[in-house]
Design a protein around this motif. Structure first.
Motif, short mmCIF file in Angstrom:
data_model
loop_
_atom_site.label_atom_id
_atom_site.label_comp_id
_atom_site.label_asym_id
_atom_site.label_seq_id
_atom_site.Cartn_x
_atom_site.Cartn_y
_atom_site.Cartn_z
N GLU A 1 6.85 8.27 -2.04
CA GLU A 1 6.19 6.98 -1.81
C GLU A 1 6.38 6.56 -0.37
O GLU A 1 7.47 6.65 0.18
N ASP A 2 5.31 6.12 0.22
CA ASP A 2 5.35 5.67 1.61
C ASP A 2 4.77 4.26 1.61
O ASP A 2 3.61 4.05 1.93
N LEU A 3 5.58 3.31 1.21
CA LEU A 3 5.09 1.96 0.99
C LEU A 3 5.02 1.16 2.30
O LEU A 3 5.96 1.16 3.09
N VAL B 1 0.84 -1.20 0.00
CA VAL B 1 0.00 0.00 0.00
C VAL B 1 0.88 1.25 0.00
O VAL B 1 1.83 1.36 0.77
N ASP B 2 0.55 2.18 -0.87
CA ASP B 2 1.23 3.47 -0.91
C ASP B 2 0.35 4.48 -0.19
O ASP B 2 -0.64 4.97 -0.74
N LYS B 3 0.70 4.79 1.05
CA LYS B 3 -0.12 5.70 1.86
C LYS B 3 -0.19 7.10 1.26
O LYS B 3 -1.17 7.81 1.44
N SER B 4 0.84 7.50 0.55
CA SER B 4 0.87 8.86 0.01
C SER B 4 -0.20 9.07 -1.06
O SER B 4 -0.68 10.19 -1.26
N LEU B 5 -0.59 8.00 -1.77
CA LEU B 5 -1.61 8.14 -2.81
C LEU B 5 -2.95 8.53 -2.20
O LEU B 5 -3.67 9.37 -2.74
#
Length: 243
Positions: A198-200, A152-156
């Motif tokens: 990106e904050d994966l 999951v990419d929290k930044s999106l």
């Protein structure tokens, strides 16, 4: 009897056998099986089975992993696929056993059969949050148990909410002091230019239901981080020097 002649024949045969074995070994080592991690090796029978398996489950993205690279593969799952298909990480030892053992093969293929429908249902249940997931996947342990994961990419999720949140903030700040209004305008300009990295986050679960819950929690966390931590960082550290 000419023993020297016999010895020469034996020596020639041994040399020929060694050359043949070395060639076979080289061909096996250099064989590629589509997407792979490490240097997986399959017997001829396992190779044929693996090709049939990939054709049977065309909606899945199989990645063959050598036994010594399993931990590395699991740690970097976000690099190997997209959210359009389901990644299946499987090592060469399991493929060998599936090719040889019918009951073992049926057990694993049964799990894959169910996963086809479960993956489609998962994406439908996520709705717009599915866009925040970079990869969906599944893997098997050495005891035949399946587990599921998502990157999951929290930044999106944060970026989707940013414009609306900024608008709401501006409405709330209309009656603020002139100095505060000027600071807010500067803050908005910086936020507009700011590119969220990106904050994966990789979440894992033993069932699809648990995975769905963890994905939703991670997406919500990303939105919360953007509202509180990111905005507060700019306000507290960049602007309010005179307060």
């Amino acid at each position: 009897m000419n023993t020297n002649g016999i010895a020469d024949v034996y020596a020639s045969q041994i040399a020929a056998n060694d050359k043949t074995n070395q060639a076979a070994k080289t061909n096996k080592t250099n064989k590629t099986y589509g997407k792979q991690i490490g240097n997986p090796q399959l017997s001829e029978k396992a190779q044929k089975y693996y090709e049939k398996l990939k054709k049977k489950y065309k909606n899945m993205d199989f990645i063959l992993v050598s036994a010594d690279q399993k931990e590395q593969a699991e740690a970097n799952v976000g690099k190997y696929g997209s959210n359009k298909s389901l990644i299946v990480l499987i090592d060469d030892e399991k493929i060998e056993k599936m090719a040889e053992d019918e009951s073992y093969r049926k057990k694993y293929e049964g799990i894959l059969d169910k996963a086809t429908g479960q993956f489609a249902q998962m994406k439908e249940s996520l709705g717009s949050s599915a866009d925040s997931v970079k990869a969906f996947g599944m893997k098997f342990d050495d005891y035949g148990n399946a587990s599921f994961f998502a990157v999951v990419d929290k930044s999106l999720a944060a970026q989707k909410d940013r414009i609306q949140q900024k608008h709401d903030q501006k409405v709330a700040d209309k009656k603020a002091a002139e100095k505060k209004a000027e600071q807010k305008e500067k803050q908005d300009k910086i936020l507009e230019k700011h590119k969220y990295p990106e904050d994966l986050v990789t979440v894992e679960a033993s069932s699809w239901d648990d995975l769905l819950q963890k994905i939703n929690e991670t997406v919500a966390m990303g939105r919360s981080d953007m509202v509180q931590s990111q905005a507060e960082t700019y306000v507290g550290q960049q602007f309010d020097y005179t307060i």
